[in-house]
Design an enzyme around this catalytic site. Structure first.
Site: not given
Length: 291
Positions: A183, A196
């Site tokens: 990400s 995350y």
């Protein structure tokens, strides 16, 4: 693919919030664009079998469809989003692929090992492992990240990659590929997604380290680091206002679509990337990332 087609995807959307991770694509409005009608396959993955976790929806679904167009047979793993999974399988079959779905919780090591057993039993081989499944739980206050949340995020996002890759590796051969979904948050951080983004940073290091560890086997390991992409994870994570504004702060001033990410996974799975390993492809609407 036309410019206007994707420009329109950042228009006002109906307020929507989903109550459970990782979310349901069939409840989204507008529906993500997962199949670019202008993407034409050319047999790049003919004869290969790909396992895609989180393959029922979002980026995973788009990858499954692109792989099917390229001649691969498809196995998708998902939690319990059965309607989404059925649609992905049907779409892949429409392009001539054999496609099967496997409902399982990959945060548990025994399920990961059984998943690989089931895929091999069904297809007789495995050539591409796409570690894509993930969860995120926003917390503005770092002190609100509970041990339970931390454990769930890490077990799903990074522990599963260790488990699945260890189970899959004995079935992979020279020329095969492992692709991990990282990400943009791994590189620039995220104040509200600390756990995350930490897992995504771990995925980046996992990719680089594993690629070096197994390079002599001729198995390539790479990652894709998406920015703001319109997937079920978004309405399942954020309030309606943030959902509506997703991607508006990128240089391209819009969210991306799963179909715009999928070709990177095709490239990394095919022999087009035969001299590429340990790398990350950044697809984020123009954010400059120093890796």
């Amino acid at each position: 693919m036309t410019k206007d087609k994707f420009e329109k995807t950042h228009e006002q959307i109906d307020p929507q919030v989903q109550e459970r991770q990782p979310g349901f694509e069939n409840e989204m409005a507008p529906e993500p664009i997962y199949d670019d009608e202008n993407y034409k396959g050319s047999g790049k993955l003919e004869g290969k079998v790909a396992l895609i976790t989180g393959g029922d929806s979002g980026i995973g679904r788009a990858v499954a469809i692109a792989y099917a167009k390229e001649g691969a047979n498809i196995a998708i793993a998902y939690l319990d989003e059965h309607e989404d999974a059925e649609k992905t399988v049907a779409e892949a079959k429409a392009y001539g692929a054999q496609a099967y779905k496997f409902a399982t919780d990959i945060s548990q090591v025994e399920n990961c090992h059984q998943l690989i057993v089931d895929v091999i039993a069904e297809f007789g081989q495995l050539n591409v492992l796409v570690n894509n499944a993930g969860k995120q739980f926003p917390q503005d206050d770092f002190l609100d990240i509970s041990p339970e949340q931390l454990r769930e995020t890490f077990e799903t996002n990074i522990f599963s990659m260790f488990y699945l890759t260890q189970a899959a590796l004995p079935h992979l051969s020279k020329g095969d590929s492992i692709i991990n979904t990282s990400s943009v948050t791994a590189y620039r951080g995220s104040a509200g997604l600390i756990d995350y983004s930490s897992t995504k940073g771990a995925i980046t290091s996992f990719t680089r380290s594993l690629s070096a560890n197994i390079s002599e086997q001729g198995i390539r390991v790479n990652s894709v680091a998406p920015g703001p992409i319109w997937t079920p994870l978004i309405p399942a994570s954020f309030g309606a206002e943030k959902v509506d504004k997703q991607g508006g702060d990128t240089p391209m001033e819009r969210r991306g679509q799963p179909s715009e990410v999928a070709p990177a996974y095709v490239y990394l799975a095919s022999q087009d990337s035969s001299y590429v390993t340990g790398q990350a492809i950044h697809i984020n609407g123009g954010d400059f990332i120093s890796s």
